[in-house]
Design a protein around this motif. Structure first.
Motif, PDB file in Angstrom:
ATOM      1  N   ILE A 199      54.993  16.652   7.882  1.00 50.92           N
ATOM      2  CA  ILE A 199      56.147  17.366   7.328  1.00 50.92           C
ATOM      3  C   ILE A 199      57.163  17.555   8.438  1.00 50.92           C
ATOM      4  CG2 ILE A 199      56.999  19.606   6.518  1.00 50.92           C
ATOM      5  CD1 ILE A 199      54.499  19.897   4.842  1.00 50.92           C
ATOM      6  N   LEU A 200      58.413  17.230   8.150  1.00 48.29           N
ATOM      7  CA  LEU A 200      59.522  17.532   9.048  1.00 48.29           C
ATOM      8  C   LEU A 200      60.419  18.571   8.396  1.00 48.29           C
ATOM      9  CD1 LEU A 200      60.701  13.988  10.279  1.00 48.29           C
ATOM     10  CD2 LEU A 200      59.112  15.558  11.418  1.00 48.29           C
ATOM     11  N   PHE A 201      60.491  19.756   8.983  1.00 46.46           N
ATOM     12  CA  PHE A 201      61.477  20.750   8.583  1.00 46.46           C
ATOM     13  C   PHE A 201      62.758  20.484   9.373  1.00 46.46           C
ATOM     14  CE2 PHE A 201      58.003  23.338   6.885  1.00 46.46           C
ATOM     15  CZ  PHE A 201      58.617  24.038   5.859  1.00 46.46           C
ATOM     16  N   LEU A 202      63.870  20.322   8.670  1.00 46.36           N
ATOM     17  CA  LEU A 202      65.176  20.137   9.306  1.00 46.36           C
ATOM     18  C   LEU A 202      65.945  21.440   9.159  1.00 46.36           C
ATOM     19  CD1 LEU A 202      66.098  16.584   7.897  1.00 46.36           C
ATOM     20  CD2 LEU A 202      64.525  17.198   9.746  1.00 46.36           C
ATOM     21  N   VAL A 203      66.149  22.140  10.268  1.00 46.78           N
ATOM     22  CA  VAL A 203      66.687  23.502  10.220  1.00 46.78           C
ATOM     23  C   VAL A 203      67.861  23.604  11.187  1.00 46.78           C
ATOM     24  CG1 VAL A 203      66.152  25.958  10.472  1.00 46.78           C
ATOM     25  CG2 VAL A 203      64.372  24.369   9.701  1.00 46.78           C
ATOM     26  N   THR A 204      69.059  23.806  10.633  1.00 47.37           N
ATOM     27  CA  THR A 204      70.257  23.836  11.472  1.00 47.37           C
ATOM     28  C   THR A 204      71.164  24.989  11.070  1.00 47.37           C
ATOM     29  OG1 THR A 204      71.410  22.298   9.979  1.00 47.37           O
ATOM     30  CG2 THR A 204      70.196  21.334  11.819  1.00 47.37           C
ATOM     31  N   GLY A 205      71.898  25.503  12.050  1.00 50.95           N
ATOM     32  CA  GLY A 205      72.888  26.537  11.797  1.00 50.95           C
ATOM     33  C   GLY A 205      72.396  27.939  12.079  1.00 50.95           C
ATOM     34  N   ALA A 206      73.329  28.802  12.493  1.00 43.83           N
ATOM     35  CA  ALA A 206      72.985  30.179  12.848  1.00 43.83           C
ATOM     36  C   ALA A 206      72.437  30.968  11.670  1.00 43.83           C
ATOM     37  CB  ALA A 206      74.217  30.880  13.428  1.00 43.83           C
ATOM     38  N   GLY A 207      72.768  30.554  10.450  1.00 46.58           N
ATOM     39  CA  GLY A 207      72.268  31.252   9.274  1.00 46.58           C
ATOM     40  C   GLY A 207      70.765  31.157   9.107  1.00 46.58           C
TER      41      GLY A 207
END
Length: 239
Positions: free
Chosen positions: A196-204
């Motif tokens: 599984i690859l979680f793609l997590v971007t941004g200050a939110g």
């Protein structure tokens, strides 16, 4: 810095996250000569990823004739939002996907009927009605992290996040806007993969990462591969 999940990698920005995911996907496809099942997610960073895969840097490194593309969730019904994840993939990949190898969740029927139809699609792909721990459903699953801690369309406090038997569920009421009906793969189906690859971007995304680190019971914290679960974070999300 926010406490970060095990298996995380911090990268400079969303472009770097998308590139790291593309490199992982290419490696997964190269590791076998058999057909390859990839479960896609929606969102801005996956959009960057899909454009990368179809662009000059990666397109010739992928065995498109062996790749089958599935979806972790989708918005369904008559709303303009319906089918947004399918459109994201179609627009990015263009004609590179052979006929019959993009497997969208149907959007032209009520959510439960769409969930039932997609479960049948997955069973046909898998060749069995029950998941075997020794044989994964997918070769790679891409996931995102919602600002409320959801992943796919499994929302905190909703019963679909607790489903452990079905592979696909109808989600009649989303946990946040847009409040349109959805269909989602369940945690057992999403976790039936070596990666599984979680793609997590941004200050939110700092707040849900902090909630996960504090041990809060969120659906995203229960999405775990049978092999490796990797969190690809950009610096904004990591804090």
């Amino acid at each position: 810095m926010t406490a970060l999940p095990a298996g995380h990698e911090v990268l400079p920005d969303s472009d770097a996250v998308a590139r790291a995911a593309a490199e992982r996907l290419v490696a997964v496809a190269a590791a076998t000569q058999d057909r390859v099942g990839i479960c896609l997610s929606g969102g801005s960073t996956p959009k960057l990823l899909y454009r990368l895969l179809a662009g000059p840097e990666f397109r010739d490194a992928l065995p498109w004739d062996r790749l089958h593309w599935f979806f972790g969730d989708e918005r369904v019904g008559d709303d303009a939002e319906a089918g947004s994840n399918r459109r994201l993939a179609e627009e990015a990949f263009g004609d590179r996907v052979p006929d019959g190898q993009l497997h969208p969740i149907p959007t032209d029927r009520p959510a439960q009927a769409a969930a039932d139809a997609y479960a049948a699609t997955l069973r046909t792909w898998y060749g069995a009605d029950a998941l075997d721990p020794a044989r994964p459903l997918f070769d790679l699953v891409l996931l995102g992290l919602g600002e409320d801690g959801h992943t796919a369309s499994l929302f905190p406090g909703k019963p679909e996040a607790n489903e452990r038997d079905a592979w696909v569920v109808a989600v009649p009421e989303a946990g946040l806007a847009p409040f349109v009906p959805r269909v989602s793969l369940t945690l057992p189906a999403l976790g039936s993969t070596p990666l599984i690859l979680f793609l997590v971007t941004g200050a939110g995304k700092r707040a849900p990462l902090a909630r996960l680190a504090a041990g809060e019971d969120l659906p995203s914290g229960h999405a775990k591969a049978r092999g490796e679960t990797v969190w690809l974070l950009d610096e904004a999300a990591a804090g």
